[in-house]
Scaffold this active site. Structure first.
Site, PDB file in Angstrom:
ATOM      1  N   ASP A 347       8.478   7.561  -2.028  1.00  0.00           N
ATOM      2  CA  ASP A 347       9.535   8.535  -1.771  1.00  0.00           C
ATOM      3  C   ASP A 347       8.887   9.912  -1.606  1.00  0.00           C
ATOM      4  OD1 ASP A 347      12.941   8.685  -3.034  1.00  0.00           O
ATOM      5  OD2 ASP A 347      11.938   9.869  -1.507  1.00  0.00           O
ATOM      6  N   GLU A 544      21.476  13.788  -3.823  1.00  0.00           N
ATOM      7  CA  GLU A 544      20.481  13.631  -4.873  1.00  0.00           C
ATOM      8  C   GLU A 544      20.864  14.388  -6.137  1.00  0.00           C
ATOM      9  OE1 GLU A 544      16.984  13.507  -1.515  1.00  0.00           O
ATOM     10  OE2 GLU A 544      16.412  13.222  -3.598  1.00  0.00           O
TER      11      GLU A 544
END
Ligand code: GLC
Length: 673
Positions: A347, A544
């Site tokens: 990521d 997020e």
């Protein structure tokens, strides 16, 4: 736990620092060596290959993929192999695509909102093809992988079909629909250039305070598994990954991204990128269980580890291990036990959260089983160029074996061969005109309708009678396509002022009830006699950790223009609460639609005034799908993918909990007709 929540990571860039001469000599030497050996060219600019008799084995599409991989691997220098394991962000190479050639980069991505100007399908394809040409200019001509977050359609692209976010798709309980959604997403993505999407998130959201709850199909591993048919839509059946309407998919975030603890005892109150403080049994049962099917049944081509950590409670370990550092889970379990033969993509700069200096972070994550590294440039910090130099040094020092490098590069090359990139590296624009087409939007509209969950319907208020009733519409999310699309739409965080082609919920109501609609966002205009009231409330966009229901450090929110907004609360805004009270007091019936990425708290005092209550989730561009069920053109069939709590204090609350007592249980949903 962002390294610097106040720092908007998508915007900063830093000048190219001087690089170790050794690395450049590595690529240059390769160029010189191969220049002496007349290689078959990879063919004309359109990517068609040269005549068969002049092809090297890796350039010969008639050979089995493994043979081509082995042949190519045997021709690669260490510098070329390490380059394949590095991924830069678009902004890092846009001004100088020759960096792709110099470093032999394996991939480039668009982070959320990182789009070409103009943001059109043609400009996207031109951008990807320009980067692709730079990759083909390397000595071995290894094509580039371009990755993007097409997580609810190609949301970054202006004009793409924007589907409901996963939590709404979870409410449909419709695996066949999910395959169609995946196929359309793949077609619109590939036609505009990117051959790889960082989707689907097969996270199991267990605490709705998590800012990524809307990226999950729901709280049940079984429900999540049932909807992994979206991978089949994205990739096509095995052997079809090279088709011009398919893309490589990514199962993410491996594993336990939605299982983190709200308060780990450190007073941190964070969920996103937090710590799974669970037993190994619970981790396997909840977090890991979506992955076997994704790997063995749906053949997902890549996997992205989670930022989060695991800390087996009761095993006495007591120290959380980052998923990007877990050899046990990335290699022993994912690649060993599950037999995953694709590649693992890190990521966004996630390895920087691993303890130790950069060399240790790279060593740990490569040896744990990460194959490609998303290392975009960030102000004053190490990035993909440092990664290449650092990993090369680690191999030379024996801290990373050549065998590990060859394994990682073989996995990456296999994906590129299977995508057909060696034969057709440039964008096939056949479906460019299908992007955002009526047919695609019709599927999205059906998905919106099937995602609507009817929670309450006192006195059979719904469906409304369009022909007979005047309708009075209010609420913050009635006429905001930015709010109803949510995060990962045009920009990373999404935004209330973001506009994509499509219909708001109000547009859909107006198209149905025509002249009989009055709209006032704050319900400040008079209510016509005998009008039915519809109040569309909900959340503003986020992505997020910025969507986490705020503990102390989540007060920051980038907002639309960097002006911090209050942390998320799961409570209705004062304006929405006032609009409900005003409308419900003056209309013959009162329907509330909740446009949000997760359940919102509706206090009993408010609920008493409401006749019909609908969870509308984040419908995306086709708000007309809400009107279809509101007025009975389609029946309500949606069912809750997550438990709907009475209060935030009940979180986390999931079906099967002891003393389970939500306002509306998992699977709840009234039907009409
Ligand atoms: C983000 C997300 C991940 C996404 C990646 C690339 O940090 O965690 O889901 O695919 O960056 O945008």
């Amino acid at each position: 736990m962002f390294t610097d929540p106040s720092h908007d990571r998508r915007r900063s860039r830093r000048p190219f620092p001087r690089r170790p001469a050794r690395l450049l000599s590595g690529i240059a030497a390769a160029a010189l060596a191969t220049a002496l050996v007349p290689l078959a060219t990879t063919g004309a600019a359109d990517g068609s290959t040269a005549s068969p008799e002049r092809l090297l084995p890796y350039q010969d599409p008639s050979l089995p993929t493994q043979e081509r991989v082995d042949d190519l691997l045997g021709r690669m220098t260490l510098a070329e192999k390490v380059g394949q394991m590095a991924q830069a962000e678009r902004l890092d190479v846009a001004a100088d695509p020759s960096l792709i050639t110099t470093y032999g980069l394996g991939s480039v991505l668009s982070g959320g909102g990182s789009v070409p100007t103009p943001n059109t399908p043609g400009a996207w394809a031109d951008m990807v093809d320009e980067f692709q040409q730079a990759a083909l200019d390397t000595p071995l001509g290894i094509p580039l992988l371009y990755g993007v977050d097409s997580v609810h359609g190609h949301g970054n692209l202006q004009g793409a079909t924007v589907f409901p976010h996963n939590i709404g798709l979870g409410a449909t309980r419709d695996p066949q629909l999910l395959e169609k959604v995946g196929h359309i997403t793949a077609m619109e993505t590939r036609a505009s250039g990117p051959q790889w999407t960082f989707a689907p998130c097969i996270c199991v959201a267990r605490d709705d305070r998590w800012g990524r709850t809307y990226e999950s199909f729901g709280e049940s591993p079984k429900l999540v598994r049932s909807l992994e048919t979206v991978i089949d839509g994205l990739q096509g059946k095995p052997g079809h990954l090279g088709d011009n309407d398919r893309v490589l998919a990514t199962a993410k975030h491996y594993a336990g991204d939605g299982l983190t603890a709200w308060d780990t005892g450190e007073g941190d109150y964070t969920l996103d990128q937090g710590i799974d403080q669970v037993s190994r049994e619970e981790f396997d049962r909840v977090a890991l269980s979506p992955y076997p099917d994704a790997v063995t049944k749906h053949h997902v081509g890549s996997v992205m580890p989670s930022f989060s950590s695991v800390d087996w409670t009761g095993d006495g370990l007591g120290n959380p291990v980052k998923m990007h550092a877990s050899h046990e889970l990335l290699t022993d379990v994912l690649k060993g036990q599950l037999g995953f033969d694709g590649f693992v993509i890190s990521d966004w700069r996630a390895i920087h959260q691993i303890p130790g200096d950069y060399a240790t972070q790279v060593e740990t994550s490569v040896n744990a089983g990460v194959d490609m590294f998303m290392e975009p440039r960030t102000e004053g910090q190490t990035d993909w160029q440092d990664f290449v130099g650092t990993l090369t040094q680690l191999v030379e020092d024996g801290r990373v074996t050549q065998a590990r490098i060859d394994d990682a590069v073989s996995r990456i090359l296999t994906a590129k061969f299977e995508l057909g990139l060696f034969e057709h590296p440039m964008t096939d624009r056949t479906h460019l005109g299908d992007i955002g087409s009526k047919a695609h939007r019709a599927v999205a509209r059906r998905a919106v309708s099937e995602s609507q969950v009817l929670l309450r319907n006192r006195r059979h208020t719904l469906p409304l009678k369009a022909k007979k009733q005047r309708v009075y519409v209010a609420g913050s999310n009635a006429d905001s396509i930015g709010n109803q699309a949510g995060g990962w739409t045009l920009t990373w965080q999404g935004g209330s002022t973001n506009v994509v082609p499509g219909q708001t919920v109000l547009d859909g109501i107006r198209a149905t009830a025509r002249r009989k609609v009055t709209f006032s966002e704050t319900a400040s205009t008079p209510v016509p006699r005998h009008a039915a009231g519809v109040v569309v409330v909900g959340e503003t966009p986020y992505a997020e950790g910025f969507g986490d229901v705020g503990g102390p450090q989540w007060g920051y929110d980038p907002g639309d223009n960097g002006v911090p907004r209050p942390a998320k609360t799961m409570q209705l805004s004062d304006a929405d609460r006032a609009a409900v009270q005003k409308v419900c007091a003056r209309t013959t019936s009162c329907t509330v639609l909740v446009v949000s990425g997760r359940p919102m708290i509706l206090p009993a005092s408010l609920r008493r005034q409401v006749d019909a209550l609908v969870a509308s989730w984040l419908p995306g561009s086709e708000g007309g799908g809400v009107a279809d069920v509101l007025f009975g053109r389609r029946p309500f069939t949606g069912r809750l993918p997550v438990s709907w709590p009475r209060s935030v204090a009940q979180e986390p609350i999931n079906v099967g909990d002891a003393g389970y007592d939500p306002l509306y249980p998992f699977g709840w949903g009234l039907r009409t007709r």
